[in-house]
Enzyme design. Structure first.
Site, mmCIF file in Angstrom:
data_model
loop_
_atom_site.group_PDB
_atom_site.id
_atom_site.type_symbol
_atom_site.label_atom_id
_atom_site.label_comp_id
_atom_site.label_asym_id
_atom_site.label_seq_id
_atom_site.Cartn_x
_atom_site.Cartn_y
_atom_site.Cartn_z
ATOM 1 N N ASP A 133 0.843 -1.198 0.000
ATOM 2 C CA ASP A 133 0.000 0.000 0.000
ATOM 3 C C ASP A 133 0.877 1.247 0.000
ATOM 4 O OD1 ASP A 133 -2.210 1.620 0.070
ATOM 5 O OD2 ASP A 133 -3.055 0.778 1.899
ATOM 6 N N GLU B 118 -8.366 0.015 4.099
ATOM 7 C CA GLU B 118 -6.909 -0.209 4.032
ATOM 8 C C GLU B 118 -6.408 -0.770 5.349
ATOM 9 O OE1 GLU B 118 -5.326 3.605 3.042
ATOM 10 O OE2 GLU B 118 -5.402 3.228 0.893
HETATM 11 C C1 A5P Z 1 -5.663 6.178 0.151
HETATM 12 O O1 A5P Z 1 -6.700 6.657 0.912
HETATM 13 C C2 A5P Z 1 -4.399 6.455 0.848
HETATM 14 O O2 A5P Z 1 -4.231 5.918 2.091
HETATM 15 C C3 A5P Z 1 -3.193 6.245 -0.010
HETATM 16 O O3 A5P Z 1 -2.534 5.052 0.244
HETATM 17 C C4 A5P Z 1 -2.285 7.367 0.267
HETATM 18 O O4 A5P Z 1 -3.066 8.544 0.229
HETATM 19 C C5 A5P Z 1 -1.154 7.452 -0.728
HETATM 20 O O5 A5P Z 1 -1.679 7.790 -1.974
HETATM 21 P P1 A5P Z 1 -0.756 8.111 -3.209
HETATM 22 O O6 A5P Z 1 -0.025 6.874 -3.529
HETATM 23 O O7 A5P Z 1 -1.734 8.528 -4.271
HETATM 24 O O8 A5P Z 1 0.134 9.247 -2.794
#
Ligand code: A5P
Length: 231
Positions: free
Chosen positions: A84, A107
């Protein structure tokens, strides 16, 4: 491709090297995870068999488009590995701020069900201490959101209800999100516990003690960080 996207792609490519045949994966969300999904699709084409649990509707759609088989917690209570992204990654303990994309609750459920979690990001996400310029997303129930924001203010946060196209943003779970400014978060575990004890709060974007490894895309390659456990 922009420099930042190139860093995300490098991190994603290296993280996917950790995926082994037969694994059941947690699939995170966000723009960096899109590169992870591309890399997974390439592994699948080369014969690797995997299945994934998607942590957002967006990820589920992307995974289906790329031919990545999806599964769920009815079939698999434990996942081998989650990959993630994050909005901030604290050096050392690898505590995270997540949720600027709005997918924090699912998540976290996916990460909690996983043996390992690899976080992938570009180098600007790496910080000495969480908080500051990046707000902490907190998922709250819609009913009485004004009261919940008052409770968050009493916790020294500066909460703002998140909007999308002039309407409050609604998460995949039907909740609102309050983006909470904190000048610094010196004790993320304690802050997470305190925020979750507030009536109306569903989940916070603080992921403490979950990431086991970070793959950081840099200008020239990748940096691998392993979680250091405080003794
Ligand atoms: C999704 O809600 C988030 O937790 C993402 O994992 C986090 O914002 C990172 O996103 P980017 O990879 O788009 O920066």
């Amino acid at each position: 491709m922009s420099d930042r996207d190139a860093q995300k792609a490098r991190a994603a490519g290296r993280a996917v090297e950790e995926v082994k045949n037969g694994m059941v994966l947690g699939l995170g969300s966000g723009s960096t995870v899109s590169f992870v999904l591309d890399a997974l699709a390439a592994r699948i084409k080369s014969g690797v068999k995997i299945a994934g649990v998607a942590s957002s509707e967006r990820t589920a759609v992307e995974a289906k488009r790329l031919g990545i088989p999806l599964t769920d917690f009815a079939a698999h209570r434990r996942l081998d590995l989650t990959i993630d992204g994050a909005d901030q990654i604290a050096r050392g303990g690898l505590d995270l701020v997540k949720g600027l994309g709005g997918a924090l609750l699912r998540e976290k459920m996916v990460a909690l069900a996983s043996e390992r979690m690899i976080v992938v990001a570009e180098e600007s996400k790496l910080v000495d201490q969480l908080g500051g310029a990046t707000p902490l997303p907190v998922e709250i129930v819609q009913f009485g959101w004004e009261l919940t924001l008052d409770r968050l203010k009493a916790m020294s946060a500066t909460p703002r209800l998140r909007y999308a196209q002039d309407k409050p943003f609604i998460s995949d779970n039907g909740n609102y999100i309050a983006d909470c400014g904190f000048t610094a978060i010196p004790d993320p575990t304690e802050l997470d516990r305190s925020l979750r004890s507030l009536f109306g709060v569903v989940a916070t974007g603080l992921f403490c003690g979950l990431a086991t490894m970070a793959v950081i895309g840099t200008e020239s390659g990748v940096e691998i960080l392993h979680r250091r456990v405080a003794l």
